[in-house]
Design a protein around this motif. Structure first.
Motif, mmCIF file in Angstrom:
data_model
loop_
_atom_site.group_PDB
_atom_site.id
_atom_site.type_symbol
_atom_site.label_atom_id
_atom_site.label_comp_id
_atom_site.label_asym_id
_atom_site.label_seq_id
_atom_site.Cartn_x
_atom_site.Cartn_y
_atom_site.Cartn_z
ATOM 1 N N UNK A 46 0.828 -1.200 0.000
ATOM 2 C CA UNK A 46 0.000 0.000 0.000
ATOM 3 C C UNK A 46 0.863 1.251 0.000
ATOM 4 N N UNK A 47 1.955 1.239 0.749
ATOM 5 C CA UNK A 47 2.856 2.394 0.796
ATOM 6 C C UNK A 47 3.488 2.652 -0.573
ATOM 7 N N UNK A 48 3.872 1.591 -1.279
ATOM 8 C CA UNK A 48 4.448 1.751 -2.619
ATOM 9 C C UNK A 48 3.411 2.312 -3.596
ATOM 10 N N UNK A 49 2.144 1.886 -3.450
ATOM 11 C CA UNK A 49 1.086 2.419 -4.305
ATOM 12 C C UNK A 49 0.883 3.908 -4.053
ATOM 13 N N UNK A 50 0.926 4.320 -2.787
ATOM 14 C CA UNK A 50 0.771 5.737 -2.442
ATOM 15 C C UNK A 50 1.921 6.544 -3.053
ATOM 16 N N UNK A 51 3.148 6.044 -2.933
ATOM 17 C CA UNK A 51 4.306 6.747 -3.481
ATOM 18 C C UNK A 51 4.206 6.863 -5.005
ATOM 19 N N UNK A 52 3.788 5.799 -5.671
ATOM 20 C CA UNK A 52 3.655 5.819 -7.125
ATOM 21 C C UNK A 52 2.549 6.794 -7.545
ATOM 22 N N UNK A 53 1.451 6.820 -6.801
ATOM 23 C CA UNK A 53 0.333 7.720 -7.070
ATOM 24 C C UNK A 53 0.776 9.177 -6.933
ATOM 25 N N UNK A 54 1.485 9.478 -5.865
ATOM 26 C CA UNK A 54 1.940 10.854 -5.625
ATOM 27 C C UNK A 54 2.996 11.280 -6.633
ATOM 28 N N UNK A 55 3.907 10.373 -6.960
ATOM 29 C CA UNK A 55 4.941 10.701 -7.937
ATOM 30 C C UNK A 55 4.318 10.967 -9.301
#
Length: 84
Positions: free
Chosen positions: A65-74
């Motif tokens: 989930x944290x990686x998805x959030x980072x990818x979404x924000x990037x």
């Protein structure tokens, strides 16, 4: 130049957040009688949440989930270069 094999195929799953937003927006407008009754930010937030629960595409690694959030924000923070 890309060959036919190296071109990525799209998936219907990628459209699910957009479809979810449109369905929510239309239903809110029909129920209330006014299409400006639902704030767009609420709909976009719900569409973002839908995108976080989607499973990965074929051949893509499963992300936390944290990686998805980072990818979404990037992805949301990338600037589009426009020719002058």
């Amino acid at each position: 130049m890309e060959t036919k094999d190296s071109k990525a195929k799209g998936s219907f799953k990628g459209l699910l957040p957009l479809i979810g937003f449109l369905v929510l927006y239309i239903l809110a407008g029909l129920v209330s009688g006014k299409f400006d009754s639902m704030p767009l930010l609420v709909g976009m937030t719900i569409a973002g949440m839908i995108s976080f629960i989607l499973p990965p595409a074929e051949g893509e690694p499963k992300l936390t989930f944290q990686q998805k959030i980072m990818k979404f924000c990037k992805g949301g923070g990338e600037a589009v270069e426009r020719p002058i």
